[in-house]
Design a protein around this motif. Structure first.
Motif, short mmCIF file in Angstrom:
data_model
loop_
_atom_site.label_atom_id
_atom_site.label_comp_id
_atom_site.label_asym_id
_atom_site.label_seq_id
_atom_site.Cartn_x
_atom_site.Cartn_y
_atom_site.Cartn_z
N GLN A 59 12.21 5.53 -0.36
CA GLN A 59 12.99 4.43 -1.18
C GLN A 59 12.47 2.98 -0.91
N LEU A 60 11.89 2.82 0.36
CA LEU A 60 11.56 1.49 0.88
C LEU A 60 10.57 0.84 -0.05
N PHE A 61 10.29 -0.24 -0.11
CA PHE A 61 9.19 -1.06 -0.89
C PHE A 61 9.13 -0.46 -2.28
N ALA A 62 10.25 -0.44 -2.87
CA ALA A 62 10.22 -0.16 -4.24
C ALA A 62 9.66 1.18 -4.55
N LEU A 68 2.97 3.45 2.19
CA LEU A 68 2.66 2.26 3.20
C LEU A 68 2.60 2.88 4.42
N PHE A 69 3.59 3.83 4.94
CA PHE A 69 3.90 4.32 6.00
C PHE A 69 2.60 5.02 6.62
N ASN A 70 1.91 5.63 5.62
CA ASN A 70 0.85 6.52 5.81
C ASN A 70 -0.42 5.65 6.07
N ALA A 71 -0.36 4.54 5.27
CA ALA A 71 -1.51 3.75 5.51
C ALA A 71 -1.33 2.88 6.73
N ALA A 72 -0.17 2.61 7.12
CA ALA A 72 -0.11 2.02 8.36
C ALA A 72 -0.42 2.68 9.70
N ILE A 73 -0.04 4.27 9.63
CA ILE A 73 -0.33 4.85 10.88
C ILE A 73 -1.68 5.21 10.74
N LEU A 74 -2.55 5.56 9.71
CA LEU A 74 -3.94 5.77 9.61
C LEU A 74 -4.53 4.29 10.11
N GLY A 75 -4.10 3.12 9.69
CA GLY A 75 -4.69 2.10 10.38
C GLY A 75 -4.60 2.11 11.93
N VAL A 76 -3.62 2.49 12.47
CA VAL A 76 -3.44 2.35 14.10
C VAL A 76 -4.54 3.50 14.42
N ALA A 77 -4.54 4.55 13.91
CA ALA A 77 -5.39 5.75 14.30
C ALA A 77 -6.82 5.12 14.22
N VAL A 78 -7.29 4.47 13.23
CA VAL A 78 -8.50 3.80 13.04
C VAL A 78 -8.90 2.89 14.37
N MET A 79 -7.90 2.05 14.64
CA MET A 79 -8.06 1.00 15.66
C MET A 79 -8.29 1.56 16.90
N ALA A 205 -0.01 2.55 -3.83
CA ALA A 205 1.20 1.85 -3.52
C ALA A 205 1.04 0.46 -4.33
N ASN A 206 -0.16 0.38 -5.03
CA ASN A 206 -0.42 -0.72 -5.78
C ASN A 206 -0.81 -1.90 -5.00
N TRP A 207 -0.81 -2.06 -3.89
CA TRP A 207 -1.14 -3.10 -2.90
C TRP A 207 -2.45 -3.50 -2.56
N LEU A 208 -3.32 -2.75 -3.29
CA LEU A 208 -4.77 -2.81 -3.25
C LEU A 208 -5.18 -2.46 -4.64
N ASN A 209 -5.64 -3.43 -5.57
CA ASN A 209 -6.15 -2.73 -6.69
C ASN A 209 -7.42 -3.47 -7.10
N SER A 210 -8.23 -4.16 -6.15
CA SER A 210 -9.42 -4.63 -6.52
C SER A 210 -10.61 -3.42 -6.35
N LEU A 211 -11.49 -3.52 -7.29
CA LEU A 211 -12.48 -2.32 -6.97
C LEU A 211 -12.04 -1.01 -6.82
N ASP A 212 -11.20 -0.52 -7.75
CA ASP A 212 -10.65 0.69 -7.63
C ASP A 212 -11.08 1.66 -8.65
N ASN B 49 16.57 16.58 -3.41
CA ASN B 49 18.04 15.63 -3.94
C ASN B 49 17.38 14.27 -3.70
N SER B 50 16.15 13.75 -4.23
CA SER B 50 15.88 12.48 -4.07
C SER B 50 14.85 12.13 -4.93
N GLU B 51 14.43 10.74 -5.25
CA GLU B 51 13.71 10.30 -6.27
C GLU B 51 12.44 9.88 -5.64
N GLY B 52 11.02 10.02 -6.42
CA GLY B 52 9.86 9.78 -5.92
C GLY B 52 9.29 9.09 -7.07
N VAL B 53 8.67 7.66 -6.57
CA VAL B 53 8.06 6.98 -7.50
C VAL B 53 6.54 7.10 -7.15
N ILE B 54 5.76 7.39 -8.35
CA ILE B 54 4.47 7.50 -8.55
C ILE B 54 3.49 6.56 -9.31
#
Lengths: 277, 81
Positions: A59-62, A68-79, A205-212, B49-54
């Protein structure tokens, strides 16, 4: 039961490959089992925590928390992987020259082990949280087949561990001198692949949409969902529909790693040690 | 869109072409599900029991299938016009 086995095996497969590679990379480092084991354990525990809070995280970040969590931990692994490679370029010759017992090298070796333990932990965390969610659902639902599904899940887990051992013993057959070069290439490709994957999550996540724009679709040749496709996905970052940005980031990580290794590897040893302190 | 008893409801959805699309999937089951589609390039775990946004980028007209990766009997499709 077979379905559960396949689902769990698919998820554990990637983590198994990564752990196998890291074990081979650290083959000659003392205390490595404690570090890598710790990484796996921490990753598994964190995976359970993430699974337990998956609803809230989502539910975080809309609604884009997961991505975003996955992107962040992947970023850590890359570093961590890149840092490990650069460090190895620095000290690899000493280690290969049987001088690893020198106090400073051991202390530095621990630092590099920590980085790799983080990588292992992150890999287990990412794949494990999905397995935990899936198995939890199976156990929680009151269907009579829950036990056999859970059994299938655990067999899948065991097969994943088998992949890890196969990777490890496969790599250990390579003679020590060639092994260093091989694992350096493997780790670099692994890092570039993870970076490209992080880009995919940011795009979702729509945080990056250039060159997609998707550059090609090679699913007809090698589907990302097949076992071979999954192996290539983990090892070299293969994607059957890469976007321009993914390709760009992939190549950038390869280039940066190469440049950093050239830069640190060619410095005289005495000066390198001074910089290191 | 909802997901319950291992089925998407509705199973067929429509959307206009050349506009970014957002799916909201409510999982009403006690099991986690994974919304996945190769052609849409998405995969997302939706906990019980939750909602996902894609989010999906702007698409060309066509039919795009999606399914639950944890239960491949559950299938649906998006038609873009």
């Amino acid at each position: 039961m077979l379905a559960a086995l396949i689902i769990v095996f698919r998820e554990v497969f990637e983590a198994g490959l990564i752990v196998g590679i890291v074990l081979a990379v650290t083959g000659s480092v003392p205390n490595r089992n404690r570090w890598i084991g710790g990484g796996v354990l921490a990753g598994a525990l964190a995976a359970c925590v993430v699974a337990a809070f998956a609803g809230a995280l989502s539910q975080l970040f809309a609604g884009m928390g997961q991505e975003l969590f996955n992107a962040a931990i992947l970023g850590v692994a890359v570093m961590m992987l890149t840092w490990h490679n650069v460090w190895m370029a620095h000290h690899g010759r000493e280690i290969a020259g049987e001088m690893r017992a020198v106090g400073q090298a051991v202390a530095d070796g621990t630092k590099s082990l920590l980085a790799l333990a983080v990588v292992v932990g992150v890999a287990v965390l990412r794949e494990g949280s999905e397995v935990a969610l899936f198995l939890y659902g199976v156990v929680a639902s009151d269907g009579g087949s829950a036990l056999s599904l859970a059994l299938g899940g655990f067999i899948g887990l065991a097969l994943g561990a088998g992949v890890c051992l196969l990777t490890y013993f496969g790599l250990m057959r390579i003679p020590p001198r060639a092994l260093f070069a091989t694992t350096t290439v493997l780790i670099t490709l692994l890092a570039a692949g993870m970076a490209a994957q992080a880009v995919a999550f940011l795009e979702r996540a729509n945080w990056l949409n250039s060159l997609d724009t998707v550059v090609w679709d090679s699913a007809w040749l090698l589907s990302e969902k097949s076992i071979a496709g999954r192996a290539m996905h983990t090892l070299i970052g293969y994607t059957d529909q890469p976007t321009e940005m993914q390709l760009l980031v992939y190549l950038a990580v390869l280039l940066v790693t190469f440049l950093l290794m050239r830069l640190t590897g060619s410095q005289p040893t005495d000066r390198a040690v001074a910089v290191g302190r | 869109m909802t997901y319950s008893r291992g089925q998407f409801q509705p199973g067929e959805v429509r959307a206009p072409a050349d506009t970014p699309i957002t799916f909201r999937v409510k999982n009403l089951d006690a099991k986690a599900m994974e919304f996945e589609s190769k052609s849409l390039r998405v995969e997302k775990v939706v906990a019980a029991n939750s909602e996902g946004v894609i989010n999906v980028r702007a698409l060309k007209p066509g039919r795009y299938e999606f399914y639950d990766d944890f239960n491949e009997k559950a299938r649906g499709a998006l038609t873009v016009q």
